[in-house]
Scaffold this active site. Structure first.
Site, PDB file in Angstrom:
ATOM      1  N   HIS A   5       0.835  -1.217   0.000  1.00 20.71           N
ATOM      2  CA  HIS A   5       0.000   0.000   0.000  1.00 20.71           C
ATOM      3  C   HIS A   5       0.871   1.269   0.000  1.00 20.71           C
ATOM      4  CE1 HIS A   5      -0.312  -0.648   4.675  1.00 20.71           C
ATOM      5  NE2 HIS A   5       0.742   0.105   4.423  1.00 20.71           N
ATOM      6  N   HIS A  29      -1.407   5.188   9.617  1.00 20.92           N
ATOM      7  CA  HIS A  29      -0.089   5.832   9.623  1.00 20.92           C
ATOM      8  C   HIS A  29      -0.159   7.151  10.386  1.00 20.92           C
ATOM      9  CE1 HIS A  29      -0.096   3.043   6.208  1.00 20.92           C
ATOM     10  NE2 HIS A  29       1.209   2.976   6.355  1.00 20.92           N
ATOM     11  N   HIS A  44      10.911  -3.427   3.530  1.00 16.82           N
ATOM     12  CA  HIS A  44      11.402  -2.066   3.397  1.00 16.82           C
ATOM     13  C   HIS A  44      11.758  -1.484   4.759  1.00 16.82           C
ATOM     14  CE1 HIS A  44       7.086  -1.500   4.090  1.00 16.82           C
ATOM     15  NE2 HIS A  44       7.200  -0.190   4.172  1.00 16.82           N
ATOM     16  N   GLU A  48       4.804  -5.291   8.398  1.00 19.78           N
ATOM     17  CA  GLU A  48       3.471  -5.140   7.808  1.00 19.78           C
ATOM     18  C   GLU A  48       2.964  -6.427   7.164  1.00 19.78           C
ATOM     19  OE1 GLU A  48       3.737  -0.349   6.745  1.00 19.78           O
ATOM     20  OE2 GLU A  48       3.734  -1.828   5.131  1.00 19.78           O
TER      21      GLU A  48
END
Length: 300
Positions: free
Chosen positions: A12, A59, A193, A243
């Site tokens: 996402h 977030h 990441h 995630e």
């Protein structure tokens, strides 16, 4: 009764949303990313669900660090796009399904998941980018959405095993909901990441592809995913690789065995690897309604 008909996993990345909103999907940099989603955009036209249970992480748009629920479910009739500092994305309002959300919450509590109920929550790119990747840019989203927010930002985060059990409990809850509707479960975020520190920019294709391979496997393969520790995710996939636990919620909701319809992996997209899968349960593993009612009676 309701049934889970498919699962979708996808990254996402916020820059993907910006590329869509600014009309840059055909740029040399972005075209290979969006090519990987052509299958699902065509497939979903004939397989549009009534409801999507969308596992994502906020977030710091709706949930700041003063209150950090491990798992939270959206109960509202509508969820407005969040303002993430540069304005909300120009996407439709997300329409919820409070009745199914309430049913799922009740069943999760019976299954000893203390789920947080969110009656008012704005949804950021973690939820809206996957919707855009699958449904494009419609005037309104073609199905209702139940946001399921997972804490992957503030330690302690839930374990892979706990997320797997949550997915199983969601499957049980959906399959005893009395309305005849089709439900998909989506797991979003990742893949490998890291956004900060000495390893900023880390991408781990070997880890990512092994994860995707095991995700499509039966119980022997997925058992390895359930055993990945939070430290393993940090070491192998970077700080934001955690995630991927949200993909495990989706996968567990599919039942023991799946048919993988599509898989895509690309590096890079912004500062991360992009992963995407579409899968269907091989069979419907439905709880008998009587068994669920018996659990309710025991809980009472």
């Amino acid at each position: 009764m309701a049934r889970i008909t498919a699962g979708i996993g996808t990254s996402h990345v916020p820059a993907i949303g910006a590329a869509i909103d600014l009309g840059r999907t055909a740029d040399d940099y972005w075209a290979p990313v969006f090519a990987g989603y052509e299958f699902v955009k065509a497939w979903v036209k004939d397989n549009t669900p009534d409801v999507v249970i969308l596992c994502y992480n906020d977030h710091a748009s709706a949930m700041m660090l003063d209150i950090v629920p491990t798992f939270a479910i959206g109960f509202a009739e509508e969820f407005e796009p969040a303002d993430e500092g540069w304005g909300p994305r120009p996407v439709p309002t997300v329409i919820g399904h409070p009745d199914l959300a309430g049913h799922i919450a009740e069943q999760l509590v019976i299954d000893e998941f203390d789920i947080t109920i969110m009656n008012d929550i704005a949804v950021d790119h973690g939820l809206t980018v996957p919707l855009s990747l699958v449904f494009g840019q419609p005037e309104e989203w073609p199905c209702k959405v139940i946001p399921l927010a997972v804490n992957v930002t503030q330690f302690p985060t839930p374990s892979a095993e706990r997320c797997w059990k949550l997915g199983e409990a969601i499957r049980d809850a959906v399959e005893c909901y009395p309305e005849d509707i089709e439900v998909q479960v989506w797991g979003t975020g990742g893949m490998s990441h890291q956004l900060q520190g000495p390893r900023a920019g880390l991408i781990a294709p070997e880890f990512d592809n092994a994860f995707l391979e095991r995700l499509a496997a039966g119980p022997d393969g997925t058992s390895e995913l359930r055993g990945i520790t939070r430290l393993d995710f940090l070491r192998e996939a970077g700080t934001e690789g955690i995630e991927l636990i949200m993909w495990l919620i989706m996968r567990a909701a599919m039942g023991p065995n799946v048919d993988e319809l599509h898989r895509f992996y690309h590096v890079p997209a912004s500062n991360t690897a992009v992963g995407h899968v579409v899968m269907k349960p091989k069979a419907q593993f439905r709880h008998k309604l009587g068994e669920v009612e018996a659990r309710k009676a025991t809980a009472a």
